[in-house]
Design a protein around this motif. Sequence first.
Motif, PDB file in Angstrom:
ATOM      1  N   GLY A  58     -21.068  28.349 -20.809  1.00 15.96           N
ATOM      2  CA  GLY A  58     -20.359  28.841 -19.639  1.00 15.96           C
ATOM      3  C   GLY A  58     -20.750  30.259 -19.277  1.00 15.96           C
ATOM      4  O   GLY A  58     -20.002  30.967 -18.627  1.00 15.96           O
ATOM      5  N   LYS A 118     -14.978  32.167 -22.534  1.00 16.52           N
ATOM      6  CA  LYS A 118     -15.041  31.203 -21.435  1.00 16.52           C
ATOM      7  C   LYS A 118     -14.134  30.009 -21.726  1.00 16.52           C
ATOM      8  O   LYS A 118     -13.376  29.560 -20.862  1.00 16.52           O
ATOM      9  CB  LYS A 118     -16.488  30.737 -21.235  1.00 16.52           C
ATOM     10  N   GLU A 141     -18.765  34.554 -13.961  1.00 16.17           N
ATOM     11  CA  GLU A 141     -19.675  34.802 -15.072  1.00 16.17           C
ATOM     12  C   GLU A 141     -18.973  35.595 -16.154  1.00 16.17           C
ATOM     13  O   GLU A 141     -18.194  36.502 -15.870  1.00 16.17           O
ATOM     14  CB  GLU A 141     -20.864  35.619 -14.570  1.00 16.17           C
ATOM     15  N   VAL A 142     -19.254  35.250 -17.417  1.00 16.09           N
ATOM     16  CA  VAL A 142     -18.740  36.060 -18.534  1.00 16.09           C
ATOM     17  C   VAL A 142     -19.687  37.243 -18.689  1.00 16.09           C
ATOM     18  O   VAL A 142     -20.809  37.092 -19.154  1.00 16.09           O
ATOM     19  CB  VAL A 142     -18.668  35.245 -19.843  1.00 16.09           C
ATOM     20  N   HIS A 171     -24.364  39.218 -18.548  1.00 15.56           N
ATOM     21  CA  HIS A 171     -24.053  37.959 -19.214  1.00 15.56           C
ATOM     22  C   HIS A 171     -24.823  37.895 -20.533  1.00 15.56           C
ATOM     23  O   HIS A 171     -25.616  38.788 -20.854  1.00 15.56           O
ATOM     24  CB  HIS A 171     -24.337  36.751 -18.319  1.00 15.56           C
TER      25      HIS A 171
END
Length: 582
Positions: free
Chosen positions: A373, A478, A488-489, A545
């Motif tokens: 994720g 996530k 987005e992480v 990310h």
Amino acid sequence: MNKLYIGNVSEQASALDLESIFEQWKIPFSAPFLVKSGYAFVDCPDEKVAMRAIDTLSGKVELHGKVLEVEHSVPKRQRSCKLQIRNIPPHMQWEVLDGLLAQYGTVESCEQVNTDTETAVVNVRYAAKDQAREALDKLNGFLMENYALKVSYIPDETASADAPAVGGRRGFNPRGPPRQGSPNLGARPKLQSDVPLRMLVPTQFVGAIIGKEGATIRNITKQTHSKIDIHRKENAGAAEKPITVHSTPEGCSSACRNIMEIMQKEAIDTKITEEIPLKILAHNNFVGRLIGKEGRNLKKIEQDTDTKITISPLQDLTLYNPERTITVKGTLEACSKAEEEIMKKIRESYENDVAAMHLQSNLIPGLNLNALGIFPGAASGAMSPSVVSGPPAGAQAGYQSFGSQMESETVHLFIPALAVGAIIGKQGQHIKQLSRFAGASIKIAPADGIDAKQRMVIITGPPEAQFKAQGRIFGKLKEENFFGPKEEVKLEAHIKVPSFAAGRVIGKGGKTVNELQNLTSAEVVVPRDQTPDENDQVVVKITGHFYASQLAQRKIQEIISQVRRQQQPKASATGPPVTRRK
């Protein structure tokens, strides 16, 4: 492999019922159905028909309230080392599939099966029965890019009841002749390029490209053996619409040329006088290498194809649209040649990144990096699924020193304060398991204050341990919904570098740090006017990310190593002689 096993058959079902289902779906059979209690057998004319029956009926067709399960009929004595894996995503990179298969044992061969289905099918032979059994158990139903894999035994004519199990390390057998279907040898053809061609076309030409009742686009699809998606519903009212072409590189180029011809003809028919350029969309991660050092690659393409090429600025990028627009101006013939060269460069970059990142994904057994994720979903249409799930640019450069650079590193990773409980787990179980799994020391630093919104996770360990620990933390955040489904992480990480190397990280006029940001898609900041700590170190802040952060960390460590190597001769020249122990 013409004989089929039909499972989950209702007690009420008869041979006539099964015959009618096969006839309804136009699947021929060459012998009467043999119906037993809860299951049945039937022979098909050939293997291709048997495959079609499995793909058409298994898990999809009901009979008397029960969903039929259809697979190859394999006698127990032949259930040995050979498996068939179906429903493989059509855009799957073979390197990723190879890595997945290698997790369960030594793969002796992997051959693609030609089918009429959109998804891919492969026959795999493992070195040992237990390896094949484990792969069957773990991979059947395994989700890859929203496709559930279907795995079953296929007859192994060489199987022997008393054959000893073969040990050996997991992975692909390095000895003997190259295994059939090696992606490097081209023996196993790809269904299409892993990177689709993405174009932007004026909205006013979309109708002409589609044609009456879709006739024109169907014709292009048929001629070029491609799958073409026109994203009409995206960006309502926008002057341009994206088109995605999935095919071989040649098929993509042919489809592109056809679309350009249609636009030019439509422009003439509607008396549009301005030039209609070719616009290609490319992920920002690949654009740096397309441009090349000092723009050399792009200039060469312009000179070789007699075109003028411009690229949209970085400022136009957003979180959900990481693509840049490459505008090509010239004759139709010139634009076609330029498209081939541009996409060739982008595909090369992507394949290098996949190969490099594939090596890293094997460091985390059982963890599907594509499912972490980390990347935004493709729902917005900004990127194709294969590009979204792939690694960012610079993977090869960023990880090539992984094997040699094994000293311990310390990274401070900042997570939402509310997520601390999820990372620690009940009675500290999760953080203990994570620490054992990664082979790293993982500690949560005390909060800076009652209202602190972030907490610092201190991770100490070599590069492989950092990759594992940080990857799991990103994934956990996530999974626990600390970030939205389309968000987005992105986390901030701090690493300390010797003060004497900080200037090299920044570069002259900030050149190195800017190149680093373009290469990795991470934000890299070296705060100025820092006072070095007691170890003469300063902080570098990295935000991005997971892949972006990892690549930036590796590149910075690489720079530090280079600086240290350059300083070693000086140190040895001025320092006392060192006596080596014998």
